[in-house]
Design a protein around this motif. Structure first.
Motif, PDB file in Angstrom:
ATOM      1  N   LEU A  47       0.822  -1.218   0.000  1.00 43.74           N
ATOM      2  CA  LEU A  47       0.000   0.000   0.000  1.00 43.74           C
ATOM      3  C   LEU A  47       0.852   1.262   0.000  1.00 43.74           C
ATOM      4  O   LEU A  47       0.325   2.379  -0.090  1.00 43.74           O
ATOM      5  CB  LEU A  47      -0.926   0.001   1.220  1.00 43.74           C
ATOM      6  N   GLY A  48       2.159   1.091   0.154  1.00 45.31           N
ATOM      7  CA  GLY A  48       3.061   2.245   0.156  1.00 45.31           C
ATOM      8  C   GLY A  48       2.887   3.136   1.379  1.00 45.31           C
ATOM      9  O   GLY A  48       3.068   4.349   1.312  1.00 45.31           O
ATOM     10  N   ILE A  49       2.534   2.510   2.508  1.00 40.65           N
ATOM     11  CA  ILE A  49       2.306   3.274   3.742  1.00 40.65           C
ATOM     12  C   ILE A  49       3.635   3.572   4.441  1.00 40.65           C
ATOM     13  O   ILE A  49       4.525   2.726   4.466  1.00 40.65           O
ATOM     14  CB  ILE A  49       1.409   2.454   4.708  1.00 40.65           C
ATOM     15  N   ASP A  50       3.719   4.750   5.016  1.00 43.58           N
ATOM     16  CA  ASP A  50       4.884   5.117   5.833  1.00 43.58           C
ATOM     17  C   ASP A  50       4.864   4.215   7.088  1.00 43.58           C
ATOM     18  O   ASP A  50       3.903   4.249   7.848  1.00 43.58           O
ATOM     19  CB  ASP A  50       4.737   6.602   6.212  1.00 43.58           C
ATOM     20  N   PHE A  51       5.940   3.438   7.270  1.00 45.38           N
ATOM     21  CA  PHE A  51       5.938   2.435   8.344  1.00 45.38           C
ATOM     22  C   PHE A  51       5.884   3.016   9.750  1.00 45.38           C
ATOM     23  O   PHE A  51       5.709   2.291  10.716  1.00 45.38           O
ATOM     24  CB  PHE A  51       7.171   1.524   8.233  1.00 45.38           C
ATOM     25  N   SER A  52       6.061   4.331   9.856  1.00 49.61           N
ATOM     26  CA  SER A  52       5.998   4.896  11.208  1.00 49.61           C
ATOM     27  C   SER A  52       4.647   5.571  11.471  1.00 49.61           C
ATOM     28  O   SER A  52       4.423   6.114  12.551  1.00 49.61           O
ATOM     29  CB  SER A  52       7.139   5.898  11.405  1.00 49.61           C
ATOM     30  N   ASP A  53       3.759   5.539  10.478  1.00 49.29           N
ATOM     31  CA  ASP A  53       2.462   6.201  10.638  1.00 49.29           C
ATOM     32  C   ASP A  53       1.469   5.273  11.339  1.00 49.29           C
ATOM     33  O   ASP A  53       0.665   4.578  10.704  1.00 49.29           O
ATOM     34  CB  ASP A  53       1.924   6.630   9.255  1.00 49.29           C
ATOM     35  N   GLU A  54       1.534   5.292  12.660  1.00 52.58           N
ATOM     36  CA  GLU A  54       0.733   4.339  13.436  1.00 52.58           C
ATOM     37  C   GLU A  54      -0.770   4.543  13.264  1.00 52.58           C
ATOM     38  O   GLU A  54      -1.526   3.570  13.273  1.00 52.58           O
ATOM     39  CB  GLU A  54       1.136   4.387  14.921  1.00 52.58           C
ATOM     40  N   ASP A  55      -1.208   5.799  13.078  1.00 54.81           N
ATOM     41  CA  ASP A  55      -2.650   6.041  12.937  1.00 54.81           C
ATOM     42  C   ASP A  55      -3.206   5.323  11.721  1.00 54.81           C
ATOM     43  O   ASP A  55      -4.214   4.612  11.791  1.00 54.81           O
ATOM     44  CB  ASP A  55      -2.925   7.549  12.804  1.00 54.81           C
ATOM     45  N   ILE A  56      -2.543   5.528  10.594  1.00 51.19           N
ATOM     46  CA  ILE A  56      -3.024   4.902   9.347  1.00 51.19           C
ATOM     47  C   ILE A  56      -2.914   3.375   9.452  1.00 51.19           C
ATOM     48  O   ILE A  56      -3.840   2.652   9.088  1.00 51.19           O
ATOM     49  CB  ILE A  56      -2.165   5.369   8.134  1.00 51.19           C
ATOM     50  N   ILE A  57      -1.777   2.920   9.967  1.00 48.71           N
ATOM     51  CA  ILE A  57      -1.558   1.469  10.050  1.00 48.71           C
ATOM     52  C   ILE A  57      -2.624   0.835  10.949  1.00 48.71           C
ATOM     53  O   ILE A  57      -3.181  -0.211  10.634  1.00 48.71           O
ATOM     54  CB  ILE A  57      -0.113   1.157  10.515  1.00 48.71           C
ATOM     55  N   SER A  58      -2.935   1.508  12.025  1.00 53.14           N
ATOM     56  CA  SER A  58      -3.948   0.994  12.936  1.00 53.14           C
ATOM     57  C   SER A  58      -5.309   0.893  12.239  1.00 53.14           C
ATOM     58  O   SER A  58      -6.031  -0.098  12.388  1.00 53.14           O
ATOM     59  CB  SER A  58      -4.006   1.924  14.152  1.00 53.14           C
ATOM     60  N   GLN A  59      -5.641   1.922  11.463  1.00 51.43           N
ATOM     61  CA  GLN A  59      -6.925   1.897  10.729  1.00 51.43           C
ATOM     62  C   GLN A  59      -6.951   0.768   9.706  1.00 51.43           C
ATOM     63  O   GLN A  59      -7.945   0.064   9.556  1.00 51.43           O
ATOM     64  CB  GLN A  59      -7.124   3.212   9.975  1.00 51.43           C
ATOM     65  N   ILE A  60      -5.846   0.612   8.991  1.00 48.84           N
ATOM     66  CA  ILE A  60      -5.792  -0.444   7.970  1.00 48.84           C
ATOM     67  C   ILE A  60      -5.893  -1.821   8.637  1.00 48.84           C
ATOM     68  O   ILE A  60      -6.588  -2.713   8.140  1.00 48.84           O
ATOM     69  CB  ILE A  60      -4.493  -0.338   7.131  1.00 48.84           C
ATOM     70  N   LEU A  61      -5.219  -1.956   9.787  1.00 45.76           N
ATOM     71  CA  LEU A  61      -5.216  -3.257  10.470  1.00 45.76           C
ATOM     72  C   LEU A  61      -6.611  -3.707  10.888  1.00 45.76           C
ATOM     73  O   LEU A  61      -6.905  -4.899  10.899  1.00 45.76           O
ATOM     74  CB  LEU A  61      -4.324  -3.204  11.714  1.00 45.76           C
ATOM     75  N   GLU A  62      -7.438  -2.728  11.233  1.00 42.65           N
ATOM     76  CA  GLU A  62      -8.802  -3.082  11.644  1.00 42.65           C
ATOM     77  C   GLU A  62      -9.535  -3.812  10.534  1.00 42.65           C
ATOM     78  O   GLU A  62     -10.418  -4.622  10.787  1.00 42.65           O
ATOM     79  CB  GLU A  62      -9.574  -1.818  12.022  1.00 42.65           C
ATOM     80  N   LYS A  63      -9.146  -3.499   9.296  1.00 39.22           N
ATOM     81  CA  LYS A  63      -9.834  -4.131   8.158  1.00 39.22           C
ATOM     82  C   LYS A  63      -8.952  -5.193   7.493  1.00 39.22           C
ATOM     83  O   LYS A  63      -9.162  -5.529   6.333  1.00 39.22           O
ATOM     84  CB  LYS A  63     -10.221  -3.047   7.136  1.00 39.22           C
ATOM     85  N   THR A  64      -7.930  -5.630   8.220  1.00 41.33           N
ATOM     86  CA  THR A  64      -7.022  -6.613   7.634  1.00 41.33           C
ATOM     87  C   THR A  64      -7.205  -7.961   8.299  1.00 41.33           C
ATOM     88  O   THR A  64      -7.307  -8.048   9.513  1.00 41.33           O
ATOM     89  CB  THR A  64      -5.552  -6.147   7.829  1.00 41.33           C
ATOM     90  N   ASP A  65      -7.237  -8.990   7.459  1.00 44.59           N
ATOM     91  CA  ASP A  65      -7.436 -10.322   7.990  1.00 44.59           C
ATOM     92  C   ASP A  65      -6.149 -11.136   7.819  1.00 44.59           C
ATOM     93  O   ASP A  65      -5.709 -11.376   6.688  1.00 44.59           O
ATOM     94  CB  ASP A  65      -8.615 -10.952   7.217  1.00 44.59           C
TER      95      ASP A  65
END
Ligand code: DC
Length: 221
Positions: A47-65
């Motif tokens: 997804l090309g996410i910045d690995f230190s961006d915890e807010d975005i990563i947390s949101q994505i994780l909620e929808k990740t299986d």
């Protein structure tokens, strides 16, 4: 009641190989928790996410299986329904996994999934924080280590075998960097559990390590 064997230690100490052989000897499953961090790393990399961006990563994780299945006794990792076993050992994915593994939201989600699996099955579980954080009441705990040069050489041979031509010194630097990240992160850092048995595999074959563990377990079972 299920029982579990925790194996923690740094990158390249041979945890996966040993855990898998030990599980086979004991006739139980092997859970490689690093594969779950690699799955999260792969998703963020794609997804090309910045690995230190915890807010975005947390949101994505909620929808990740992230689903672990055991097929013929072997662990398979599914990311949103896709089998990703052939991708998670790539060097880029290792780096991504190392970065995201410092995030609280990632560790909490994966630790919860790991505890659920350990409740359900008898397992050898390998990782960095199994004996200290994920399963502090594991029935057996080992801390498997080896010299960094030996670990780098093993990782280098493993990558070469998979057709990845990478300089040995880069692998060594990566191992050092990963050790530092693993040992200094704020949440569940890599460290020996007080009640873990330390095994230094620098001058041991995998079979010798497994035998040492088996003797220890059988003495107490
Ligand atoms: O064991 P491995 O190389 O497959 O692990 C991949 C990454 O995930 C590594 O950087 C450490 C991290 N990891 C972790 O932080 N906690 C675990 N229980 C397992 C792996």
């Amino acid at each position: 009641m299920s029982y579990s064997v925790a194996i923690d230690g740094p990158s390249g100490a041979g945890k996966s190989t040993i855990a898998s052989a030990l599980a086979k000897e004991l006739g139980i499953l092997h859970l490689d928790t690093g594969a779950m961090y690699r799955a999260v790393g792969l998703k963020m990399l794609r997804l090309g996410i910045d690995f230190s961006d915890e807010d975005i990563i947390s949101q994505i994780l909620e929808k990740t299986d992230i689903d672990i299945k055991f097929e013929d006794g072997k662990q398979r990792v599914y990311l949103d329904g896709e089998n990703i076993d052939s991708l998670i050992r790539l060097h880029e994915v290792s780096k991504a996994a190392a970065s995201i593994s410092g995030l609280k939201c990632v560790r909490e989600k994966l630790a919860q999934a790991q505890r659920k699996l350990a409740l359900k099955y008898d397992m050898v579980v390998d990782g960095r924080d199994i004996g200290t954080y994920v399963l502090p009441n594991a029935d057996f705990k080992f801390f498997l280590t080896a010299d960094e040069q030996v670990r780098a050489r093993r990782r280098y041979e493993e990558l070469k075998e998979k057709g990845q031509n990478i300089d040995y010194n880069i692998v060594l630097e990566d191992i050092k960097k990963r050790d530092k990240m693993d040992m200094t992160r704020a949440i569940a850092p890599l460290k020996k559990a007080q009640d873990a048995i330390v095994i230094d595999s620098s001058n041991m074959t995998p079979a010798q390590v497994v035998q040492t563990m088996i003797s220890y377990i059988k003495e107490r079972l």
